[in-house]
Write a protein that holds these residues in place. Structure first.
Motif, short mmCIF file in Angstrom:
data_model
loop_
_atom_site.label_atom_id
_atom_site.label_comp_id
_atom_site.label_asym_id
_atom_site.label_seq_id
_atom_site.Cartn_x
_atom_site.Cartn_y
_atom_site.Cartn_z
N ASP A 104 76.12 -7.22 72.54
CA ASP A 104 74.68 -7.23 72.42
C ASP A 104 74.15 -5.87 72.22
O ASP A 104 74.97 -4.90 71.92
N PRO A 105 72.71 -5.92 71.80
CA PRO A 105 72.34 -4.57 71.73
C PRO A 105 72.65 -3.35 72.60
O PRO A 105 72.28 -2.22 72.32
N LEU A 106 73.03 -3.54 73.73
CA LEU A 106 73.14 -2.60 74.65
C LEU A 106 74.80 -2.44 74.73
O LEU A 106 75.10 -1.47 75.50
N PHE A 107 75.49 -2.69 73.86
CA PHE A 107 76.92 -2.50 73.93
C PHE A 107 77.44 -1.15 73.90
O PHE A 107 78.55 -0.83 74.81
N ASP A 108 76.58 -0.22 73.04
CA ASP A 108 77.36 1.24 73.12
C ASP A 108 76.99 1.80 74.73
O ASP A 108 77.87 2.61 74.97
N GLY A 109 75.99 1.61 75.16
CA GLY A 109 75.54 2.01 76.40
C GLY A 109 76.38 1.47 77.47
O GLY A 109 76.96 2.12 78.41
#
Length: 199
Positions: free
Chosen positions: A95-100
């Motif tokens: 999801d858009p939070l993957f890197d974090g």
């Protein structure tokens, strides 16, 4: 506050947030590490630096402070239709939070493995800082390969128009490129040690 990323677990308003940290909803907070604990996962009371623990219908939520970091965990309860494996698994939704989530999971794995490092606070680069260091490395590589300052400016400022010699000499792009190159050379020549000491 429910609906804004925090859970509605009761808290003591007289305690400081450091002693009684909030439990965040993993759907909106990349810092929450999602874990399917296996038999190899440590007992809850044995988690290093445990500061907060909350039970909910979806599992256990915990906050640890170890290695100078706040580490937030969601230990998921049994998932319908899924067989729990023999080993602990970290869940990383695409999801858009993957890197974090990936960074938070790496820190949690180190902490839970007993290798969280020193007690000094660690820091992650912001996206701006990471892009700036990446740019400085590209400028340094091009400089070592013999690129002119003007050629380097096109790397730093891709939308820079073609400038006459007089306009180039007085341009903010020239000054900015020179400043970036100077910082890159400083880092190459030993300044990187300051970054390592800062964590």
């Amino acid at each position: 506050m429910p609906g804004h990323g925090a859970f509605a677990f009761p808290i003591d308003p007289d305690r400081s947030p450091r002693d009684d940290p909030a439990l965040w909803d993993p759907a909106v907070a990349a810092c929450v590490v999602i874990i399917d604990p296996g038999p190899d996962f440590p007992a809850l009371h044995a988690l290093p630096g445990l500061r907060q623990l909350g039970q909910a219908e979806d599992g256990t939520h915990a906050v640890l402070f170890a290695g100078g970091r706040t580490i937030r965990l969601w230990l998921r309860g049994p998932q319908r239709g899924l067989q729990r494996g023999p080993r602990t698994a970290f869940h990383l939704p695409d999801d858009p939070l993957f890197d974090g989530r990936l960074r938070a999971t790496a820190h949690a794995r180190l902490c839970l493995g007993g290798t969280s490092g020193s007690g000094t606070p660690q820091s992650d680069l912001s996206p701006f800082q990471a892009a700036r260091f990446d740019l400085m490395l590209r400028l340094l590589d091009a400089h070592v390969a013999g690129a002119t300052l003007r050629a380097l400016a096109y790397l730093a400022y891709p939308a820079m128009p073609d400038l006459s010699s007089a306009l180039w000499k007085a341009s903010s792009e020239r000054r900015g490129t020179h400043r970036l190159l100077t910082q890159a050379l400083h880092l190459r020549d030993g300044g990187y040690r300051d970054l390592l000491r800062a964590g």
